[in-house]
Design a protein around this motif. Structure first.
Motif, PDB file in Angstrom:
ATOM      1  N   ASN A   1       0.820  -1.212   0.000  1.00  0.00           N
ATOM      2  CA  ASN A   1       0.000   0.000   0.000  1.00  0.00           C
ATOM      3  C   ASN A   1       0.856   1.265   0.000  1.00  0.00           C
ATOM      4  OD1 ASN A   1      -2.679  -1.419   0.233  1.00  0.00           O
ATOM      5  ND2 ASN A   1      -1.659  -2.236   2.050  1.00  0.00           N
ATOM      6  N   GLY A   2       1.238   1.741   1.171  1.00  0.00           N
ATOM      7  CA  GLY A   2       1.890   3.043   1.271  1.00  0.00           C
ATOM      8  C   GLY A   2       3.313   3.100   0.733  1.00  0.00           C
ATOM      9  N   LEU A   3       3.920   1.953   0.474  1.00  0.00           N
ATOM     10  CA  LEU A   3       5.245   1.963  -0.144  1.00  0.00           C
ATOM     11  C   LEU A   3       5.099   1.890  -1.663  1.00  0.00           C
ATOM     12  CD1 LEU A   3       8.340  -0.081   0.998  1.00  0.00           C
ATOM     13  CD2 LEU A   3       7.795   0.165  -1.390  1.00  0.00           C
ATOM     14  N   LEU A   4       4.281   0.951  -2.101  1.00  0.00           N
ATOM     15  CA  LEU A   4       4.130   0.747  -3.542  1.00  0.00           C
ATOM     16  C   LEU A   4       3.512   1.966  -4.229  1.00  0.00           C
ATOM     17  CD1 LEU A   4       4.520  -1.173  -5.864  1.00  0.00           C
ATOM     18  CD2 LEU A   4       2.364  -2.284  -5.268  1.00  0.00           C
ATOM     19  N   SER A   5       2.708   2.741  -3.492  1.00  0.00           N
ATOM     20  CA  SER A   5       2.109   3.934  -4.084  1.00  0.00           C
ATOM     21  C   SER A   5       3.175   4.949  -4.474  1.00  0.00           C
ATOM     22  CB  SER A   5       1.129   4.585  -3.099  1.00  0.00           C
ATOM     23  OG  SER A   5       1.786   4.895  -1.885  1.00  0.00           O
ATOM     24  N   GLY A   6       4.398   4.797  -3.936  1.00  0.00           N
ATOM     25  CA  GLY A   6       5.468   5.764  -4.174  1.00  0.00           C
ATOM     26  C   GLY A   6       5.944   5.834  -5.616  1.00  0.00           C
ATOM     27  N   VAL A   7       5.658   4.805  -6.416  1.00  0.00           N
ATOM     28  CA  VAL A   7       6.107   4.825  -7.812  1.00  0.00           C
ATOM     29  C   VAL A   7       4.918   4.551  -8.725  1.00  0.00           C
ATOM     30  CG1 VAL A   7       6.850   2.379  -7.752  1.00  0.00           C
ATOM     31  CG2 VAL A   7       7.827   3.929  -9.459  1.00  0.00           C
ATOM     32  N   SER A   8       4.912   5.219  -9.883  1.00  0.00           N
ATOM     33  CA  SER A   8       3.816   5.018 -10.838  1.00  0.00           C
ATOM     34  C   SER A   8       3.949   3.653 -11.496  1.00  0.00           C
ATOM     35  CB  SER A   8       3.876   6.097 -11.918  1.00  0.00           C
ATOM     36  OG  SER A   8       5.049   5.916 -12.706  1.00  0.00           O
ATOM     37  N   LEU A   9       2.896   3.201 -12.136  1.00  0.00           N
ATOM     38  CA  LEU A   9       2.949   1.927 -12.855  1.00  0.00           C
ATOM     39  C   LEU A   9       4.003   2.000 -13.961  1.00  0.00           C
ATOM     40  CD1 LEU A   9      -0.880   1.198 -13.177  1.00  0.00           C
ATOM     41  CD2 LEU A   9       0.710   0.291 -11.478  1.00  0.00           C
TER      42      LEU A   9
ATOM     43  N   PHE B   1       5.825   9.654  -5.965  1.00  0.00           N
ATOM     44  CA  PHE B   1       5.276  10.417  -4.852  1.00  0.00           C
ATOM     45  C   PHE B   1       6.339  10.549  -3.784  1.00  0.00           C
ATOM     46  CE2 PHE B   1       0.575   9.303  -5.578  1.00  0.00           C
ATOM     47  CZ  PHE B   1       0.257  10.595  -5.930  1.00  0.00           C
ATOM     48  N   TYR B   2       6.415  11.718  -3.188  1.00  0.00           N
ATOM     49  CA  TYR B   2       7.223  11.915  -1.976  1.00  0.00           C
ATOM     50  C   TYR B   2       6.263  11.736  -0.793  1.00  0.00           C
ATOM     51  CZ  TYR B   2      11.076  14.242   0.646  1.00  0.00           C
ATOM     52  OH  TYR B   2      12.100  14.567   1.506  1.00  0.00           O
ATOM     53  N   PRO B   3       5.312  12.647  -0.543  1.00  0.00           N
ATOM     54  CA  PRO B   3       4.243  12.286   0.400  1.00  0.00           C
ATOM     55  C   PRO B   3       3.223  11.363  -0.279  1.00  0.00           C
ATOM     56  CG  PRO B   3       4.472  14.682   0.189  1.00  0.00           C
ATOM     57  CD  PRO B   3       5.214  14.064  -0.951  1.00  0.00           C
ATOM     58  N   ASN B   4       2.603  10.505   0.525  1.00  0.00           N
ATOM     59  CA  ASN B   4       1.585   9.580   0.022  1.00  0.00           C
ATOM     60  C   ASN B   4       0.275   9.812   0.792  1.00  0.00           C
ATOM     61  OD1 ASN B   4       3.049   7.353  -1.831  1.00  0.00           O
ATOM     62  ND2 ASN B   4       4.447   8.084  -0.250  1.00  0.00           N
ATOM     63  N   PRO B   5      -0.488  10.841   0.341  1.00  0.00           N
ATOM     64  CA  PRO B   5      -1.703  11.211   1.070  1.00  0.00           C
ATOM     65  C   PRO B   5      -2.795  10.149   0.927  1.00  0.00           C
ATOM     66  CG  PRO B   5      -1.603  12.374  -1.005  1.00  0.00           C
ATOM     67  CD  PRO B   5      -0.306  11.634  -0.882  1.00  0.00           C
ATOM     68  N   LEU B   6      -3.780  10.197   1.851  1.00  0.00           N
ATOM     69  CA  LEU B   6      -4.898   9.247   1.800  1.00  0.00           C
ATOM     70  C   LEU B   6      -6.168   9.910   1.287  1.00  0.00           C
ATOM     71  CD1 LEU B   6      -2.847   8.052   4.019  1.00  0.00           C
ATOM     72  CD2 LEU B   6      -4.776   6.602   4.630  1.00  0.00           C
ATOM     73  N   ALA B   7      -6.075  11.168   0.885  1.00  0.00           N
ATOM     74  CA  ALA B   7      -7.213  11.845   0.279  1.00  0.00           C
ATOM     75  C   ALA B   7      -6.665  12.982  -0.573  1.00  0.00           C
ATOM     76  CB  ALA B   7      -8.147  12.407   1.345  1.00  0.00           C
ATOM     77  N   SER B   8      -7.417  13.327  -1.613  1.00  0.00           N
ATOM     78  CA  SER B   8      -6.960  14.404  -2.487  1.00  0.00           C
ATOM     79  C   SER B   8      -8.149  15.113  -3.095  1.00  0.00           C
ATOM     80  CB  SER B   8      -6.084  13.831  -3.609  1.00  0.00           C
ATOM     81  OG  SER B   8      -5.597  14.879  -4.418  1.00  0.00           O
ATOM     82  N   MET B   9      -7.983  16.402  -3.309  1.00  0.00           N
ATOM     83  CA  MET B   9      -8.978  17.150  -4.079  1.00  0.00           C
ATOM     84  C   MET B   9      -8.414  17.448  -5.462  1.00  0.00           C
ATOM     85  SD  MET B   9     -10.405  19.650  -1.087  1.00  0.00           S
ATOM     86  CE  MET B   9     -11.901  20.220  -1.913  1.00  0.00           C
ATOM     87  N   GLY B  10      -7.373  16.759  -5.829  1.00  0.00           N
ATOM     88  CA  GLY B  10      -6.768  16.958  -7.142  1.00  0.00           C
ATOM     89  C   GLY B  10      -5.475  17.735  -7.075  1.00  0.00           C
ATOM     90  N   GLN B  11      -5.058  18.109  -5.854  1.00  0.00           N
ATOM     91  CA  GLN B  11      -3.834  18.907  -5.735  1.00  0.00           C
ATOM     92  C   GLN B  11      -2.560  18.057  -5.745  1.00  0.00           C
ATOM     93  OE1 GLN B  11      -5.801  17.924  -3.220  1.00  0.00           O
ATOM     94  NE2 GLN B  11      -5.157  18.698  -1.246  1.00  0.00           N
ATOM     95  N   HIS B  12      -2.706  16.731  -5.698  1.00  0.00           N
ATOM     96  CA  HIS B  12      -1.523  15.866  -5.661  1.00  0.00           C
ATOM     97  C   HIS B  12      -1.266  15.265  -7.035  1.00  0.00           C
ATOM     98  CE1 HIS B  12      -3.323  15.732  -1.556  1.00  0.00           C
ATOM     99  NE2 HIS B  12      -2.079  16.004  -1.218  1.00  0.00           N
ATOM    100  N   GLN B  13      -0.002  15.211  -7.369  1.00  0.00           N
ATOM    101  CA  GLN B  13       0.360  14.564  -8.628  1.00  0.00           C
ATOM    102  C   GLN B  13       1.772  14.005  -8.518  1.00  0.00           C
ATOM    103  OE1 GLN B  13      -0.094  16.970 -12.119  1.00  0.00           O
ATOM    104  NE2 GLN B  13      -0.045  15.186 -13.449  1.00  0.00           N
ATOM    105  N   ARG B  14       1.973  12.816  -9.094  1.00  0.00           N
ATOM    106  CA  ARG B  14       3.317  12.250  -9.073  1.00  0.00           C
ATOM    107  C   ARG B  14       4.262  13.152  -9.874  1.00  0.00           C
ATOM    108  NH1 ARG B  14       2.687   6.838  -7.596  1.00  0.00           N
ATOM    109  NH2 ARG B  14       0.513   6.229  -7.803  1.00  0.00           N
ATOM    110  N   SER B  15       5.512  13.216  -9.436  1.00  0.00           N
ATOM    111  CA  SER B  15       6.488  14.070 -10.112  1.00  0.00           C
ATOM    112  C   SER B  15       7.521  13.242 -10.860  1.00  0.00           C
ATOM    113  CB  SER B  15       7.234  14.920  -9.085  1.00  0.00           C
ATOM    114  OG  SER B  15       6.340  15.786  -8.451  1.00  0.00           O
ATOM    115  N   ALA B  16       8.099  13.877 -11.863  1.00  0.00           N
ATOM    116  CA  ALA B  16       9.162  13.236 -12.629  1.00  0.00           C
ATOM    117  C   ALA B  16      10.481  13.253 -11.857  1.00  0.00           C
ATOM    118  CB  ALA B  16       9.341  13.949 -13.964  1.00  0.00           C
ATOM    119  N   TRP B  17      10.593  14.175 -10.902  1.00  0.00           N
ATOM    120  CA  TRP B  17      11.824  14.302 -10.135  1.00  0.00           C
ATOM    121  C   TRP B  17      11.566  15.228  -8.968  1.00  0.00           C
ATOM    122  CZ3 TRP B  17      15.826  11.314  -9.994  1.00  0.00           C
ATOM    123  CH2 TRP B  17      17.036  11.740  -9.424  1.00  0.00           C
TER     124      TRP B  17
END
Ligand SMILES: [Zn+2]
Length: 802
Positions: free
Chosen positions: A370-378, A384-400
């Protein structure tokens, strides 16, 4: 020159002590079966480890190159003009962690080209090492203009921020991994030379600084294991014992507020903390120290009872990347750094090796899936650096990230996963994780070849086939996961709503089998025969999880879990692209269906639910029925940013209704703060609970101070406007934002902005709406100008227009 010195030194026998691992007598009573002996061929982990090898590792290497992290070493070696350097003194560690991951990867996936690249990198690293073993490019590159985190005296600022020992720790970890993987000593010799410098410089009567960011303790323990050189172990212990015990003032942030043996609660920076607890376990295993064990047992219980997310994440708050207070587990602002999850896996694996109790693997499994695997995209190249449990759309995985710790940590962790499947103690074999795989394992009783046939984590059936059995008896310890016994976590932080235990079936060669339960394991001791087939059937059902009532953020909500997988609802799968307005009844029936085309193949859950919408000019919410679809948490945010939540409201009061079509919500928002995700916060009709509420999106201008900033609503047509209400963001006393010094409101007329004629204006204050009433204006746009405080920034939660 330096390399020449090194090779001459080797030739002269300065490093002639033969590696002598067998002198290490005490260690964990249980030892993992190395990952090289466990071959995954499953549909869940094997493809992800493959993506790590073929995408994440080359990608991270390329990024290290592009960002100048490799150049730092060349510059330190005097092989390149120094010029502009990278941002952080710990940037060296990204290269170390990358080499560690690549070394692991090479063991199961030979790749001569990659091996050659690594050798070149090791050469470059060696060239940057100073003659006495000091290796820290940020000082060596620019000894005369040091980064503000570094003092002119070596090590002096390590308790604070220099990260010199942190760099050494990752160097040791990586060098041992590389040595064990390839048998080559080139990297190890660099590490030993650095470790020997630490031994010379630190200790009683010598430098007495505690490491500001722990990891060197674990690294030294690893070096001790491969060399048998006791000074390394002694130094690891010294680094633990000096915390909270020397003249250097410590703080909870770096777990140096008290002696480690007097610590009984998890506090401060979560990655530092979990690395330290891991180091304490290592040193305790190697020395027999009981006080360390007592301390980390207490801290572990504190984390399990009060401070872990359902996803396994730790470190709830972004302020100090730290553990929060007991039950302080906010979902949208959850920090739960990827590195902290990795560190938490290390810690729990050590706790298991020490105690042989399955509860630690239950936690490890929860983190892993769960909270570890979410750290990398498929795709393997977004993080992800933080791995939130809720979002209003403000979170997005980064390239770096400028601070890339989580990315390089992910590359080193993924290939090591097969090493967590089995462990052994004498003639006891522990089976901890269920993954379709073949393994070859040596026990004192003899060699065995074991095959796991399973579709775990989607299905609960596991068949174990013995393709070769030792002549003598051995006992097999099969972990019966906590979730299969209706236990969500060890402790009372989370519980399954359904407490009725389901039968667990175990068959040997088709017949029911007698077994005993020990510390969470079904234990079967016998003389096994080639061809024996053991079938385990775990009751893998959909569970609704509720949190302890004291977790305020999870009240009136439940979460979904099926086997080890925690679920979330993501907007893209649901009506109106929304997730936060959904309500599902506590008694709703949930069904599971495997969707092979979705997110590389996932089991999805669906239920009947409803959703709410606000209306203009009425407090009554509009309700509608809908099908609610949930996906595994780890797989969210692979289809763009959007709404998401793990904790699903069962009471309408916990849901966030969709905004009503007001003048503000239909406006186009722009600002001197050019961050589109922040701008969505102003007109989302979220009611802040206070000015420092971080559970939703808000606009802020941090770190700007004392400037005049603006934000603007462009309406969909002309309206007559006579008032506005502002809810300011203010995260004092610790954060960087306060209410503004002043503001002015202007309206658009013929392309110009004119101030409104104020009739009544509330004083600027926090924790409520400030209303401004003015002579009505016909306009298509309003512009707010904000004068930031002199020594702080400012922010805005909501802006209502009437
Ligand atoms: Zn990190």
């Amino acid at each position: 020159m330096r390399t020449k010195y090194l090779s001459i030194a080797v030739a002269l026998g300065i490093f002639s002590s033969e590696l002598n691992a067998q002198t290490v007598h005490n260690d964990y009573p249980i030892q993992p079966v190395p990952f090289t002996q466990v071959h995954f061929h499953d549909d869940f982990w094997a493809p992800k480890i493959e993506v790590n090898a073929t995408v994440s590792i080359p990608y991270t290497l390329q990024k290290c190159r592009e960002t100048g992290r490799i150049d730092n070493f060349l510059k330190a070696a005097g092989k390149m003009p120094v010029g502009k350097i990278t941002e952080y003194p710990f940037d060296d560690t990204d290269l170390y962690k990358l080499i560690e991951g690549a070394s692991y990867s090479l063991q199961t996936r030979p790749n001569p080209e990659l091996e050659k690249t690594i050798d070149t990198l090791i050469q470059i690293i060696g060239d940057a090492q100073e003659p006495d073993g000091y290796l820290y490019t940020f000082r060596t590159m620019k000894p005369d203009t040091l980064h503000p985190w570094i003092s002119t005296k070596r090590w002096e600022k390590d308790p604070d921020l220099s990260h010199e020992l942190y760099n050494s720790g990752h160097l040791f970890e990586a060098a041992v991994a590389h040595y064990l993987a390839t048998g080559k000593r080139n990297f190890l010799d660099i590490a030993l030379k650095n470790a020997d410098l630490l031994v010379r410089d630190f200790g009683p009567g010598k430098a007495a600084y505690f490491p500001g960011h722990q990891v060197v303790e674990m690294g030294l323990a690893r070096l001790y294991r491969v060399t048998g050189k006791k000074e390394y172990l002694d130094l690891a212990k010294f680094f633990l014992d000096i915390r909270g015990n020397g003249d250097i003032k410590g703080a909870e942030y770096s777990q140096s507020h008290k002696m480690v043996t007097d610590q009984h609660e998890a506090v401060g920076h979560a990655v530092r903390a979990a690395y330290m607890y891991t180091g304490m376990a290592d040193v305790a295993a190697l020395t027999g120290n009981k006080e360390y064990i007592s301390a980390i047992n207490d801290i572990w219980k504190d984390v399990m009872e009060h401070k872990i997310y359902l996803t396994g994440g730790i470190g709830a708050t972004g302020h100090g990347e730290a553990f929060g207070a007991a039950y302080q587990l906010p979902n949208m602002s959850a920090y739960a750094e990827t590195c902290a999850s990795i560190a938490n896996v290390y810690w729990n694996s050590r706790m298991f090796l020490m105690n042989g109790d399955a509860q630690y693997i239950d936690v490890l499994e929860r983190i892993l899936y769960n909270g570890l695997l979410s750290g990398v995209s498929l795709s393997g190249d977004r993080f992800f650096y933080p791995n939130p449990l809720a979002s209003m759309g403000q979170h997005q995985r980064s390239a770096w990230f400028g601070c890339a710790c989580c990315i390089s940590n992910m590359t080193r962790f993924m290939p090591s996963i097969p090493g967590y499947v089995y462990a052994k103690r004498e003639n006891e074999l522990y089976l901890n994780l269920y993954v379709a795989s073949t393994s070859s394992i040596e026990l004192p009783a003899g060699k065995l070849e074991l095959e796991q046939i399973t579709e775990y984590p989607w299905k609960g059936q596991v068949a174990l086939q013995l393709n070769q059995a030792p002549a003598n008896a051995f006992s097999l310890h099969l972990r019966i996961p906590g979730w299969a016994k209706q236990e969500a976590v060890p402790g009372s932080l989370y519980a399954f709503m359904d407490t009725q235990r389901k039968p667990i079936r175990l068959l040997l060669n088709g017949k029911a089998l007698d077994y005993t339960m020990e510390k969470g394991y079904a234990v079967i001791k016998r003389t096994w025969k080639k061809g024996d087939r053991l079938q385990l059937e775990l009751p893998l059902e959909i569970e609704k999880v509720i949190a302890n009532q004291q977790v305020k953020d999870d009240q009136n909500r439940f979460a979904l879990q099926r086997g080890p997988i925690v679920y979330c609802i993501e907007g893209v799968d649901n009506k109106d692209n929304a997730a936060n307005n959904i309500v599902v009844d506590r008694s709703a029936a949930i069904t599971a269906k495997y969707e092979p085309q979705l997110l590389n193949g996932v089991m999805v859950l669906t239920a009947k639910g409803s959703s709410t919408k606000r209306q203009v000019n009425s407090k009554t919410l509009l309700r509608s029925e809908q099908t609610v679809k949930a996906i595994p948490y780890y797989s969210w945010n692979n289809r763009g940013p959007g709404e998401m939540q793990v904790w699903i409201p069962y009471a309408e009061s916990a849901a966030l209704p969709m905004p009503a079509p007001t003048i503000a919500s239909k406006s186009k928002v722009s600002s001197s703060q050019n961050n589109s995700r922040m701008l969505r916060g102003l007109n989302d009709q979220y009611e802040p609970s206070s000015s420092q509420d971080r559970n939703s999106i808000y606009l802020h201008w941090w770190p700007k101070e004392n400037t005049t900033e603006w934000v603007q609503y462009n309406f969909d047509k002309e309206y007559s406007i006579s008032s506005s209400s502002f809810y300011w963001f203010d995260d004092g006393p610790f954060g960087g934002c306060r209410i503004p010094q002043s503001y002015t409101l202007q309206y658009e007329k013929n392309g110009k902005y004119l101030p409104v004629e104020i009739e009544k204006m509330d004083p600027i204050s926090k924790d409520g709406y400030n209303v401004i009433k003015f002579k009505p204006v016909k306009t298509t746009a309003l512009r707010l100008e904000v004068k930031l405080p002199e020594k702080h920034s400012a922010g805005l939660h909501e802006w209502i227009v009437n």
